[in-house]
Design a protein around this motif. Structure first.
Motif, short mmCIF file in Angstrom:
data_model
loop_
_atom_site.label_atom_id
_atom_site.label_comp_id
_atom_site.label_asym_id
_atom_site.label_seq_id
_atom_site.Cartn_x
_atom_site.Cartn_y
_atom_site.Cartn_z
N PHE A 187 -9.20 1.30 38.34
CA PHE A 187 -9.41 2.17 37.15
C PHE A 187 -8.24 2.27 36.35
CE2 PHE A 187 -10.71 5.85 34.71
CZ PHE A 187 -11.17 5.16 33.72
N ASP A 212 -17.58 -3.05 32.92
CA ASP A 212 -18.14 -1.64 32.64
C ASP A 212 -17.13 -0.81 33.45
OD1 ASP A 212 -20.47 -2.41 31.15
OD2 ASP A 212 -21.42 -2.81 33.40
N GLY A 213 -15.82 -0.93 33.60
CA GLY A 213 -14.91 0.05 34.18
C GLY A 213 -14.00 -0.90 35.10
#
Length: 299
Positions: A187, A212-213
């Motif tokens: 992340f 999505d991340g």
């Protein structure tokens, strides 16, 4: 009359572009111009208008059907001779992709060469997107590609293998000591990628797990050497195939991802090909894959 010059004439009449024709025939543009000029001198009249866009003259247009028929007749006779003698001859244009381990794709070519020693195999290395365009435009007969293809219309494709993508981390990075890296660990990390335009379908498939991340996609660099150099000097991360990881510089370490990130590769060829050498090449390539998934080799 020289058959090679006739072929140059017919292909140029199809392309109407000296540069495109030269690439398709694997020759230089000056050499192509010379062959066309010699043919025109032999005929006694120009075959092409060269001012502005290339186009056929009245005489060139009138002679084109006969030139095409002559070449077709010669090829038909050659094919008949091959059937009668059992000898396989001809020319096969093969495109490698730079992202697949050379020994894997070259092994297939060498098996083909051993099986058909009288065939001339012309080889070139490019990226997947180039190979796809070349196959569609008739500038190559078969090409190794990264899968999936984002636009496979008009092509047959057989998967041949896959390799694991591993994460390359600078030795001083917080993840350098982690044995297996999960998506959550990435992340907000900068990830240096290859150019998505070089293999857009493969790029989308591999990077979709982080839509999505996950990491932030940073610079796009076209080859492994430059991606590794950028990672070593900026502290960013990058991905490489597992076979590259054994030769990393001392400033970088490779770490597997959990779950593994797998990248597939295969072979593509025009669906409407009439070249019997393509059939033979595909059969050799797919021999260990039981024909592969998806499109079957041509008969």
């Amino acid at each position: 009359m020289n058959l090679w010059r006739l072929e140059c004439f017919v292909v140029l009449a199809s392309e109407l572009h000296f540069g495109h024709t030269a690439r398709r025939l694997h020759m230089s543009q000056p050499a192509l111009s010379s062959q066309i000029k010699l043919l025109e001198e032999e005929i006694g009249a120009p075959l092409f208008h060269r001012s502005g866009t290339v186009r056929l003259t009245r005489i060139g247009d009138a002679l084109l059907p006969e030139a095409t028929a002559i070449l077709s007749s010669v090829e038909a006779m050659a094919e008949h001779a091959r059937v009668l003698t059992g000898r396989v001859v001809g020319r096969l244009n093969v495109l490698f992709t730079r992202s697949v381990l050379a020994t894997k794709s070259l092994d297939i070519v060498q098996r083909f060469e051993r099986a058909h020693p009288d065939v001339q195999v012309v080889m070139q290395s490019q990226w997947t997107a180039y190979n796809v365009d070349a196959l569609r435009e008739g500038r190559a007969d078969v090409g190794f590609v990264r899968l999936p293809l984002d636009a496979a219309a008009g092509l047959n494709v057989v998967p041949l293998g896959q390799d694991e993508q591993v994460l390359v981390v600078p030795v001083g990075h917080r993840l350098a000591g982690v044995e297996s890296i999960g998506d959550a660990d990435l992340f907000d990390e900068d990830l240096i990628t290859w150019r998505r335009d070089d293999a857009p379908g493969n790029f989308a498939a591999l990077h979709s797990r982080w839509t999505d991340g996950g990491p932030t996609f940073a610079a796009e660099l076209p080859d492994v050497a430059h991606r590794l150099a950028r990672a070593a000097t900026t502290g960013a991360l990058t991905l490489v195939s597992d076979f590259v990881a054994a030769d990393l510089p001392a400033t970088l370490v490779a770490r597997p991802l959990t779950p593994p990130l797998l990248s597939e590769w295969g072979l593509a060829w025009p669906a409407d090909t009439t070249n019997s050498l393509v059939s033979r090449f595909v059969r050799i390539a797919a021999a260990d894959e039981g024909g592969g998934a998806g499109s079957a080799p041509p008969p």
